[in-house]
Scaffold this active site. Structure first.
Site, PDB file in Angstrom:
ATOM      1  N   HIS A   1      58.849  11.035 -20.520  1.00 21.70           N
ATOM      2  CA  HIS A   1      58.240  10.002 -19.668  1.00 21.70           C
ATOM      3  C   HIS A   1      57.455   9.051 -20.543  1.00 21.70           C
ATOM      4  O   HIS A   1      56.735   9.479 -21.456  1.00 21.70           O
ATOM      5  CB  HIS A   1      57.297  10.628 -18.631  1.00 21.70           C
ATOM      6  CG  HIS A   1      58.012  11.540 -17.699  1.00 21.70           C
ATOM      7  ND1 HIS A   1      58.767  11.086 -16.649  1.00 21.70           N
ATOM      8  CD2 HIS A   1      58.113  12.892 -17.689  1.00 21.70           C
ATOM      9  CE1 HIS A   1      59.306  12.121 -16.022  1.00 21.70           C
ATOM     10  NE2 HIS A   1      58.927  13.227 -16.635  1.00 21.70           N
TER      11      HIS A   1
ATOM     12  N   TYR B   1      53.529   1.103 -18.542  1.00 24.10           N
ATOM     13  CA  TYR B   1      54.787   1.162 -19.299  1.00 24.10           C
ATOM     14  C   TYR B   1      54.868   0.161 -20.445  1.00 24.10           C
ATOM     15  O   TYR B   1      55.875   0.116 -21.145  1.00 24.10           O
ATOM     16  CB  TYR B   1      55.970   0.963 -18.336  1.00 24.10           C
ATOM     17  CG  TYR B   1      55.955   1.919 -17.166  1.00 24.10           C
ATOM     18  CD1 TYR B   1      56.054   3.296 -17.367  1.00 24.10           C
ATOM     19  CD2 TYR B   1      55.810   1.454 -15.852  1.00 24.10           C
ATOM     20  CE1 TYR B   1      56.013   4.182 -16.294  1.00 24.10           C
ATOM     21  CE2 TYR B   1      55.772   2.333 -14.778  1.00 24.10           C
ATOM     22  CZ  TYR B   1      55.870   3.694 -15.009  1.00 24.10           C
ATOM     23  OH  TYR B   1      55.837   4.568 -13.953  1.00 24.10           O
TER      24      TYR B   1
HETATM   25  C1  DQA Z   1      58.181   7.691 -15.409  1.00 21.14           C
HETATM   26  C2  DQA Z   1      57.057   8.331 -14.590  1.00 21.14           C
HETATM   27  C3  DQA Z   1      57.466   8.483 -13.143  1.00 21.14           C
HETATM   28  O1  DQA Z   1      56.404   9.057 -12.390  1.00 21.14           O
HETATM   29  C4  DQA Z   1      57.795   7.140 -12.542  1.00 21.14           C
HETATM   30  O2  DQA Z   1      58.243   7.301 -11.205  1.00 21.14           O
HETATM   31  C5  DQA Z   1      58.763   6.365 -13.354  1.00 21.14           C
HETATM   32  C6  DQA Z   1      58.632   6.369 -14.806  1.00 21.14           C
HETATM   33  C7  DQA Z   1      57.738   7.410 -16.865  1.00 21.14           C
HETATM   34  O3  DQA Z   1      58.611   7.183 -17.692  1.00 21.14           O
HETATM   35  O4  DQA Z   1      56.542   7.378 -17.144  1.00 21.14           O
HETATM   36  O5  DQA Z   1      59.608   5.636 -12.825  1.00 21.14           O
HETATM   37  O6  DQA Z   1      59.270   8.592 -15.455  1.00 21.14           O
END
Ligand code: DQA
Length: 149
Positions: A101, A23
């Site tokens: 995402h 992230y």
């Molecule tokens: C997410 C991807 C999901 O699998 C994960 O549980 C998240 C973040 C993303 O932004 O990449 O909490 O939604």
């Protein structure tokens, strides 16, 4: 002016402090700041909202139905993969939904390859970090652009 709401789901308030390999280091408030800058450029009324509580997310989606917003951009976090409750709430909406995402969910663990939201969404933007949100807002904007306010 069009009103678009960006919904952030569970654990996303921890961006900047969780798993930087997936992230990065950007925080949720920095993401929201960039979204507001883009919204000003595109002449959109924008609300960004986050919760860690599934029931609160469901109630927020119900409220958006009543408020008649023009489009919804959502990153449901882990709820993406298992929450029938969030899915059912989103199914009530009649406006375009864009799923975003930060990480590339299809390149991660198999449980993340399933999205209960994708069949309800106009499309999914995944793997571009903060740009997933900015592209998602642009996509939502382009979907509502031609409709009269
Ligand atoms: C997410 C991807 C999901 O699998 C994960 O549980 C998240 C973040 C993303 O932004 O990449 O909490 O939604």
């Amino acid at each position: 002016m069009k009103k678009i709401v960006v919904l952030h789901g569970v654990n996303l308030n921890m961006f900047g402090r969780r798993d930087p390999a997936q992230y990065g280091s950007v925080t949720l408030s920095e993401i929201n700041g960039k979204l507001h800058e883009l919204a000003a450029e595109l002449n959109i009324v924008l609300e960004c909202w986050q919760t860690n509580h599934e029931g609160e997310m469901v109630e927020k989606i119900h409220a958006l139905h009543e408020a008649r917003v023009d489009a919804v951009v959502i990153n449901p976090g882990a709820w993406t993969h298992y929450s029938y409750a969030v899915m059912d709430a989103l199914a009530i909406l009649t406006v375009p939904i864009v799923e975003v995402h930060m990480s590339h969910v299809h390149a991660r663990e198999p449980f993340r390859h399933i999205s209960l939201v994708a069949p309800l969404a106009k499309g999914q933007i995944t793997g571009f970090g903060m740009n997933s949100y900015l592209l998602g807002l642009r996509a939502a904007w382009s979907l509502v652009l031609d409709e009269p306010t």
